[in-house]
Design an enzyme around this catalytic site. Sequence first.
Site, PDB file in Angstrom:
ATOM      1  N   LYS A   1       0.858  -1.195   0.000  1.00 54.49           N
ATOM      2  CA  LYS A   1       0.000   0.000   0.000  1.00 54.49           C
ATOM      3  C   LYS A   1       0.885   1.232   0.000  1.00 54.49           C
ATOM      4  O   LYS A   1       2.055   1.212   0.387  1.00 54.49           O
ATOM      5  CB  LYS A   1      -0.940   0.010   1.206  1.00 54.49           C
TER       6      LYS A   1
ATOM      7  N   ASP B   1      -1.925  -1.857  10.796  1.00 49.32           N
ATOM      8  CA  ASP B   1      -2.243  -1.860   9.366  1.00 49.32           C
ATOM      9  C   ASP B   1      -2.885  -3.160   8.890  1.00 49.32           C
ATOM     10  O   ASP B   1      -3.408  -3.215   7.775  1.00 49.32           O
ATOM     11  CB  ASP B   1      -0.979  -1.609   8.533  1.00 49.32           C
TER      12      ASP B   1
END
Length: 302
Positions: free
Chosen positions: A34, A159
Amino acid sequence: MATVIHPASLPESALLAHFPPSPEGWRSFPAPAKLNLFLHIIGRRADGYHLLQSVFQLVDLNDTIELRVRTDQDVVHHNPLPGVDPQDDLTVRAARLLQQHANISAGVDIRVEKRIPMGGGMGGGSSDAATVLLALNQLWGVKLSRQALMTLGLKLGADVPFFIFGRNAFVEGVGEIMSAYDTPDAWFAVLHPQVHVSTPAIFKDERLTRNTPSITMRGLNVAATRNDLQAVAMSQQPRIAECLKWLSQFGPARMTGSGSCVFTICASQSDADNVISSTPEEMTGFAIRSIAQHKLREFASE
């Protein structure tokens, strides 16, 4: 006590047909990276945790997680990172966590092929753990909901729930509040400064901006945002500043997460490739593309 699940006795999930086993029984699953398109720190809780706002963007750079179900309850990492106790690896911890939560009678063999830069702010370790949870949710026949898996994943790292959420997202709170956010297709030129940034050290730094005004998803203009961690990271690791300075000649450049990778948005693949092909010898970079969702997103029910 929870019912013991015996995966070998369950019919194979149709979803797994897209990830067929090798002759030796291994199945390969992607763990995408990401980018943080921006990262604002808008406050701090009484317990010291920072409140943030960010857009998390999935990209087509993947680690590969290979899994093979075992008939015993062992969780075995076959290629652990040098100097890291396999039992401390996030993929092993993820498998153990799901195994204990669902009272699973089987185990798993694990192999990891790393492509996402370690310590780069691109979520590699968290994504690997999320892929293990999602894949074993099917391989072991657990069938937990997405929210249940996200709650488990939060125990492994802030995350991890995002990668289980599996879509680009506007993220708030301490990273646990997610709203699906559609981002435009884009190419990115990314540089990896080859330095490690200590996330705790950045958040403890007195120079960190902690009062950026809150914004709303509806009124979001990414071009008007920034990464509040960037200035502190640059002061701690001058190599990040060097990479940002070089990259900024091609467009606005910023750091992702707590670093150390930096990126700029490009108009096309050829533009991104041209940026990377012109990097000085001492810099390492790559071109990547945005993706809309995780390939394993359907491995958890809504």
